[in-house]
Enzyme design. Sequence first.
Site, mmCIF file in Angstrom:
data_model
loop_
_atom_site.group_PDB
_atom_site.id
_atom_site.type_symbol
_atom_site.label_atom_id
_atom_site.label_comp_id
_atom_site.label_asym_id
_atom_site.label_seq_id
_atom_site.Cartn_x
_atom_site.Cartn_y
_atom_site.Cartn_z
ATOM 1 N N GLY A 66 0.833 -1.216 0.000
ATOM 2 C CA GLY A 66 0.000 0.000 0.000
ATOM 3 C C GLY A 66 0.857 1.252 0.000
ATOM 4 N N ARG A 102 0.064 -4.563 -5.270
ATOM 5 C CA ARG A 102 0.174 -5.854 -4.594
ATOM 6 C C ARG A 102 0.374 -6.874 -5.699
ATOM 7 N NH1 ARG A 102 -3.078 -3.171 -0.666
ATOM 8 N NH2 ARG A 102 -1.730 -2.985 1.139
ATOM 9 N N GLY A 154 5.771 -2.384 3.682
ATOM 10 C CA GLY A 154 5.445 -2.953 4.990
ATOM 11 C C GLY A 154 5.983 -4.367 5.138
ATOM 12 N N ASP A 155 5.490 -5.086 6.138
ATOM 13 C CA ASP A 155 6.061 -6.406 6.445
ATOM 14 C C ASP A 155 5.876 -7.414 5.302
ATOM 15 O OD1 ASP A 155 3.339 -6.498 6.893
ATOM 16 O OD2 ASP A 155 3.475 -7.593 8.797
ATOM 17 N N SER A 185 6.012 -6.742 2.100
ATOM 18 C CA SER A 185 7.085 -6.441 1.142
ATOM 19 C C SER A 185 8.424 -6.974 1.651
ATOM 20 C CB SER A 185 7.175 -4.931 0.938
ATOM 21 O OG SER A 185 5.934 -4.450 0.487
ATOM 22 N N THR A 219 4.137 2.683 5.840
ATOM 23 C CA THR A 219 2.725 2.274 5.796
ATOM 24 C C THR A 219 1.961 3.144 6.782
ATOM 25 O OG1 THR A 219 1.170 0.590 6.589
ATOM 26 C CG2 THR A 219 3.429 0.304 7.277
ATOM 27 N N ASP A 262 2.316 -0.649 11.488
ATOM 28 C CA ASP A 262 2.328 -1.987 12.080
ATOM 29 C C ASP A 262 3.589 -2.788 11.745
ATOM 30 O OD1 ASP A 262 1.764 -2.244 9.412
ATOM 31 O OD2 ASP A 262 0.143 -3.692 9.650
ATOM 32 N N LYS A 272 -23.164 15.166 27.988
ATOM 33 C CA LYS A 272 -22.673 15.265 26.604
ATOM 34 C C LYS A 272 -23.823 15.005 25.648
ATOM 35 C CE LYS A 272 -17.858 13.901 27.334
ATOM 36 N NZ LYS A 272 -16.731 13.241 26.706
ATOM 37 N N GLU A 294 -11.211 0.063 10.791
ATOM 38 C CA GLU A 294 -12.063 -0.731 9.899
ATOM 39 C C GLU A 294 -12.082 -2.217 10.272
ATOM 40 O OE1 GLU A 294 -8.785 -0.208 6.334
ATOM 41 O OE2 GLU A 294 -10.854 -0.610 5.763
HETATM 42 P P1 ADP Z 1 2.861 -4.439 2.790
HETATM 43 O O1 ADP Z 1 4.246 -4.454 2.291
HETATM 44 O O2 ADP Z 1 2.298 -3.060 2.859
HETATM 45 O O3 ADP Z 1 2.696 -5.227 4.081
HETATM 46 P P2 ADP Z 1 1.500 -6.627 1.348
HETATM 47 O O4 ADP Z 1 1.323 -7.465 2.569
HETATM 48 O O5 ADP Z 1 0.373 -6.484 0.413
HETATM 49 O O6 ADP Z 1 1.934 -5.118 1.687
HETATM 50 O O7 ADP Z 1 2.768 -7.222 0.551
HETATM 51 C C1 ADP Z 1 3.231 -6.605 -0.598
HETATM 52 C C2 ADP Z 1 3.701 -7.626 -1.588
HETATM 53 O O8 ADP Z 1 4.830 -8.347 -1.075
HETATM 54 C C3 ADP Z 1 2.702 -8.710 -1.943
HETATM 55 O O9 ADP Z 1 1.760 -8.284 -2.903
HETATM 56 C C4 ADP Z 1 3.616 -9.788 -2.524
HETATM 57 O O10 ADP Z 1 3.983 -9.436 -3.840
HETATM 58 C C5 ADP Z 1 4.864 -9.642 -1.660
HETATM 59 N N1 ADP Z 1 4.901 -10.686 -0.614
HETATM 60 C C6 ADP Z 1 4.257 -10.719 0.551
HETATM 61 N N2 ADP Z 1 4.522 -11.860 1.223
HETATM 62 C C7 ADP Z 1 5.373 -12.579 0.441
HETATM 63 C C8 ADP Z 1 6.042 -13.844 0.560
HETATM 64 N N3 ADP Z 1 5.898 -14.617 1.629
HETATM 65 N N4 ADP Z 1 6.835 -14.228 -0.471
HETATM 66 C C9 ADP Z 1 7.010 -13.460 -1.559
HETATM 67 N N5 ADP Z 1 6.404 -12.267 -1.710
HETATM 68 C C10 ADP Z 1 5.608 -11.809 -0.746
#
Ligand code: ADP
Length: 321
Positions: free
Chosen positions: A12, A73, A103-104, A106, A127, A131, A215, A224
């Site tokens: 994101g 994504r 984020g995690d 990625s 992000t 988190d 109040k 959400e």
């Molecule tokens: P964020 O980085 O914001 O947490 P996502 O959780 O959507 O976002 O992860 C971003 C992208 O990272 C995913 O669309 C995918 O391409 C890649 N990704 C996530 N987990 C894995 C994994 N275990 N192995 C390979 N690629 C991953």
Amino acid sequence: MVKTIGIVTSGGDAPGMNAAIRAVTRVAACRDVQMLGFERGWDGLLSNCYRKLTPRNVGGIIQTGGTILHTLRCPAFEQPQSIEVAAETLRQNNVDALVVIGGDGSFRGALELSKRSGVPMIGIPATIDNDVYGTDETIGFDTAVNTAVGAIDKIRDTAISHERIFIVEVMGRKRGFLALEVGICVGAEVILIPEKPLDTCDVIKIMEASSKKGKRAGIIVAAEGFGDSSKLTQEMQKQTSSEVRLSIVGYSQRGGSPTARSRLLASLFAEKAVNLICEGKGNLVVGLQNGVISSLDMEKSARGSKPLDLRLLQVAEMLSV
Ligand code: ADP
């Protein structure tokens, strides 16, 4: 010696990603390192789609939201064959290290790519959800908090004028960092987060007690991911004598010009990231720990769950007497 660093924004978008791209590029230039910006998240590594970033072509973006490299994504990236294609892209372009802004999720992708390619990865946490384990704050969080607070301040005007209760939904599908901070900053009567769900009866009790205290209006801030906010609105409308309305802040929280705080964090994280690469380090996530720009093992960061300070809920409760 490091000659080429790749950079990608993934997952994101968050305000301040551009400030991070700019700062990585400029710190790298100061060290005679060239930058390749891969486009559209991991997809750019699958299609070998990149552009050279220079101190000049990253000018004028520190104040812009989104990411000039685009992001998406990319479920395809979770397949081993895809990781091999991306590893080949890194080899072909002689990329010595890759900076991953996201984020995690990625970072989990980055770890897989590092295993396959041997290329060191440095994560920059960005992000609005805040988190990411191993950093007190992520790039974009402060901007999103301010955006939501600005929106809710306006909603409160109507809440007071019409003596209504507003349930305001903010982002946070899995975690309540944003809702909690926003809730305190707008003086919410109730904060609903996935980590500490309340049922409709609990919420009604709090709002009735609030009404007895004099109040005549109220704000309920809901992440959400806490549950179904439109169902809660309908149930409260039916079971109480108050007028209850739902307002969803939505995607405006993800965009907009980054606050000074988000820009500063982006700039300092970026400088740390390039320094780590030039020191020969890899598979780390940069972060802010107790006021110090530091770094943490990427595996730990990607697998860890960042604790939320639930004591802040009690603070919010006291402040809404
Ligand atoms: P964020 O980085 O914001 O947490 P996502 O959780 O959507 O976002 O992860 C971003 C992208 O990272 C995913 O669309 C995918 O391409 C890649 N990704 C996530 N987990 C894995 C994994 N275990 N192995 C390979 N690629 C991953």
